[in-house]
Write a protein that holds these residues in place. Structure first.
Motif, PDB file in Angstrom:
ATOM      1  N   ALA A 199     -24.932  -2.227 -14.380  1.00  0.00           N
ATOM      2  CA  ALA A 199     -25.445  -0.946 -14.795  1.00  0.00           C
ATOM      3  C   ALA A 199     -24.097  -0.175 -14.841  1.00  0.00           C
ATOM      4  N   GLY A 200     -23.228  -0.074 -13.888  1.00  0.00           N
ATOM      5  CA  GLY A 200     -22.343   0.996 -13.492  1.00  0.00           C
ATOM      6  C   GLY A 200     -20.890   0.526 -13.820  1.00  0.00           C
ATOM      7  N   ILE A 201     -20.654  -0.883 -14.221  1.00  0.00           N
ATOM      8  CA  ILE A 201     -19.303  -1.227 -14.558  1.00  0.00           C
ATOM      9  C   ILE A 201     -18.645  -0.722 -15.682  1.00  0.00           C
ATOM     10  N   VAL A 202     -19.370  -0.390 -16.635  1.00  0.00           N
ATOM     11  CA  VAL A 202     -18.916   0.781 -17.732  1.00  0.00           C
ATOM     12  C   VAL A 202     -19.409   1.972 -17.643  1.00  0.00           C
ATOM     13  N   ALA A 203     -20.492   2.197 -17.548  1.00  0.00           N
ATOM     14  CA  ALA A 203     -20.853   3.633 -17.548  1.00  0.00           C
ATOM     15  C   ALA A 203     -20.163   4.573 -16.368  1.00  0.00           C
ATOM     16  N   HIS A 204     -19.647   3.793 -15.310  1.00  0.00           N
ATOM     17  CA  HIS A 204     -18.855   4.558 -14.343  1.00  0.00           C
ATOM     18  C   HIS A 204     -17.473   5.052 -14.906  1.00  0.00           C
ATOM     19  N   GLU A 205     -17.021   4.016 -15.732  1.00  0.00           N
ATOM     20  CA  GLU A 205     -15.603   4.693 -16.334  1.00  0.00           C
ATOM     21  C   GLU A 205     -15.701   5.688 -16.983  1.00  0.00           C
ATOM     22  N   TYR A 206     -16.765   5.992 -17.731  1.00  0.00           N
ATOM     23  CA  TYR A 206     -17.092   7.488 -18.379  1.00  0.00           C
ATOM     24  C   TYR A 206     -17.176   8.484 -17.205  1.00  0.00           C
ATOM     25  N   GLY A 253     -14.220   9.532 -15.654  1.00  0.00           N
ATOM     26  CA  GLY A 253     -13.110   9.972 -16.250  1.00  0.00           C
ATOM     27  C   GLY A 253     -11.980   8.828 -16.600  1.00  0.00           C
ATOM     28  N   THR A 254     -12.287   7.490 -16.195  1.00  0.00           N
ATOM     29  CA  THR A 254     -11.081   6.849 -15.988  1.00  0.00           C
ATOM     30  C   THR A 254     -10.851   5.960 -17.301  1.00  0.00           C
ATOM     31  N   ILE A 255     -12.000   6.216 -18.458  1.00  0.00           N
ATOM     32  CA  ILE A 255     -12.216   5.315 -19.424  1.00  0.00           C
ATOM     33  C   ILE A 255     -10.909   5.280 -20.504  1.00  0.00           C
ATOM     34  N   LYS A 256     -10.396   6.517 -20.557  1.00  0.00           N
ATOM     35  CA  LYS A 256      -8.815   6.688 -21.572  1.00  0.00           C
ATOM     36  C   LYS A 256      -7.850   5.914 -20.820  1.00  0.00           C
ATOM     37  N   MET A 257      -7.700   5.909 -19.542  1.00  0.00           N
ATOM     38  CA  MET A 257      -6.619   5.454 -19.042  1.00  0.00           C
ATOM     39  C   MET A 257      -6.881   3.644 -19.054  1.00  0.00           C
ATOM     40  N   LEU A 258      -7.984   3.228 -19.033  1.00  0.00           N
ATOM     41  CA  LEU A 258      -8.284   1.871 -19.112  1.00  0.00           C
ATOM     42  C   LEU A 258      -8.133   1.474 -20.496  1.00  0.00           C
ATOM     43  N   LEU A 259      -8.404   2.203 -21.599  1.00  0.00           N
ATOM     44  CA  LEU A 259      -8.314   1.907 -22.858  1.00  0.00           C
ATOM     45  C   LEU A 259      -6.845   1.919 -23.530  1.00  0.00           C
ATOM     46  N   ILE A 260      -5.904   2.699 -22.946  1.00  0.00           N
ATOM     47  CA  ILE A 260      -4.667   2.827 -23.426  1.00  0.00           C
ATOM     48  C   ILE A 260      -3.618   1.695 -23.213  1.00  0.00           C
ATOM     49  N   LYS A 261      -4.361   0.728 -22.139  1.00  0.00           N
ATOM     50  CA  LYS A 261      -3.379  -0.451 -21.814  1.00  0.00           C
ATOM     51  C   LYS A 261      -3.562  -1.494 -23.031  1.00  0.00           C
ATOM     52  N   PRO A 262      -2.453  -2.073 -22.949  1.00  0.00           N
ATOM     53  CA  PRO A 262      -2.212  -3.119 -24.175  1.00  0.00           C
ATOM     54  C   PRO A 262      -3.058  -4.171 -24.301  1.00  0.00           C
ATOM     55  N   TYR A 263      -4.325  -3.967 -24.168  1.00  0.00           N
ATOM     56  CA  TYR A 263      -5.521  -4.941 -24.464  1.00  0.00           C
ATOM     57  C   TYR A 263      -6.403  -4.604 -25.495  1.00  0.00           C
ATOM     58  N   LYS A 264      -6.958  -5.304 -25.980  1.00  0.00           N
ATOM     59  CA  LYS A 264      -8.116  -5.189 -27.129  1.00  0.00           C
ATOM     60  C   LYS A 264      -9.367  -4.721 -26.421  1.00  0.00           C
ATOM     61  N   ARG A 265      -9.959  -3.898 -27.033  1.00  0.00           N
ATOM     62  CA  ARG A 265     -11.372  -3.451 -26.297  1.00  0.00           C
ATOM     63  C   ARG A 265     -12.421  -4.536 -25.900  1.00  0.00           C
TER      64      ARG A 265
END
Length: 317
Positions: free
Chosen positions: A125-132, A135-147
């Motif tokens: 329940a927290g492994i994705v929601a906690h990224e939001y 506030g770390t979700i943007k840092m995660l998604l700018i990495k060179p990996y597909k979503r």
């Protein structure tokens, strides 16, 4: 992908809550052993019946029941129990309740799998929601990996956490059971009824199968919690709804199954895979293959929703 999973694994073990969950599994198993020992000490004051006399009474009961119930799942169950009971008498193999040991304790500790399922639901329940929320979700998604790879790595981490906790539970039950109850004399043998005859199997293999089948509910509910976390970014909603269904889902399904056949297509009518071992099938006509198909359909729906929303959502939303 391996690096993504490794990073998620490292993040998981940076949280003190992970270590608390693992410690609680061991502590819960230890407390269960103390409780079992206490009950056994209370019962030791009573006269213990001879297991052969008990089996002879059971055999007489099965034979009488078979006269009127020789078809359907109940008839099959009676036939199997009769054959196994007669085999025990012929080969001097007492039932586990008369030869309590480490193996029996491991079997009974499988009930703690629901406890493990609760912890895995919290992680999912927290492994994705906690990224939001952190506030770390943007840092995660700018990495060179597909979503989809990022989300898949998180789901793999959830499944690995379940495997770790189940392994810890099994190992703890074995170690604690050996200390409290010993290894037993005949307990390493599991008897099953296949193709009209009794077959001796490895009890270790049987118990591993029991733990795997018992974890079906945890896997599906953790996947649902993961879906809610990815789709709605709400860990509290995911935990609350999943825990409620974990506790109340089987009871509600059992009540509805007494009146409606369509219940067999729902999730909780099929998560109890042990019903095909014990013989008490929820709805006449259900099979292991049918339940596995239903679970697969629910699994695909949960995963499809999670990936569809996560890969298309605007991060700023």
């Amino acid at each position: 992908m391996i690096n993504l999973v490794k990073n998620e694994w490292i993040k998981l073990f940076k949280r003190i809550s992970t270590y608390i969950m693992l410690a609680l599994i061991v502590l819960g198993t230890l407390l269960f052993a103390f409780l079992t020992q206490w009950i056994m000490n209370l019962n030791s004051e009573n006269e213990i019946p001879d297991w052969k006399e008990v089996l002879q009474a059971d055999i007489a009961f099965y034979q009488e029941e078979l006269k009127n119930n020789d078809s359907g799942w109940y008839g099959d169950w009676l036939e199997a129990e009769l054959a196994i009971s007669e085999y025990r008498l012929e080969n001097n193999i007492p039932p586990t309740e008369f030869d309590y040991s480490m193996w029996t304790f491991i079997d009974e500790s499988s009930g703690i799998v629901n406890f493990v399922g609760l912890f895995v639901i919290i992680i999912a329940a927290g492994i994705v929601a906690h990224e939001y929320s952190w506030g770390t979700i943007k840092m995660l998604l700018i990495k060179p990996y597909k979503r989809w790879k990022i989300l898949l790595s998180k789901y793999i981490t959830v499944i690995l956490s379940l495997v770790l906790m189940l392994t810890l539970l099994f190992a703890s039950a074995a170690a604690i059971g050996a200390i409290f109850f010993g290894l037993g004399d005949h307990s390493a043998i599991h008897l099953t009824y296949e193709n009209g005859k009794v077959v001796e199997q490895s009890l270790l293999f049987h118990l591993m199968r029991i733990y795997l089948l018992t974890s079906a509910s945890a896997i599906l509910l953790a996947t649902m919690a993961f879906m809610i976390s990815a789709a709605f970014r709400a860990s509290n909603l995911a935990i609350g709804l999943s825990v409620f269904l974990l506790l109340a889902g089987p009871t509600i399904t059992g009540l509805l199954s007494q009146h409606f056949d369509w219940v067999k297509y729902t999730l909780f009518a099929n998560t109890d895979l042990l019903q095909y071992i014990s013989g008490g099938v929820l709805i006449e006509g259900m099979t292991m293959e049918f339940s596995l198909l239903m679970l697969a359909i629910h699994f695909v729906i949960f995963i499809a929703i999670a990936f569809a929303i996560f890969t298309k959502r605007d991060v700023s939303a």
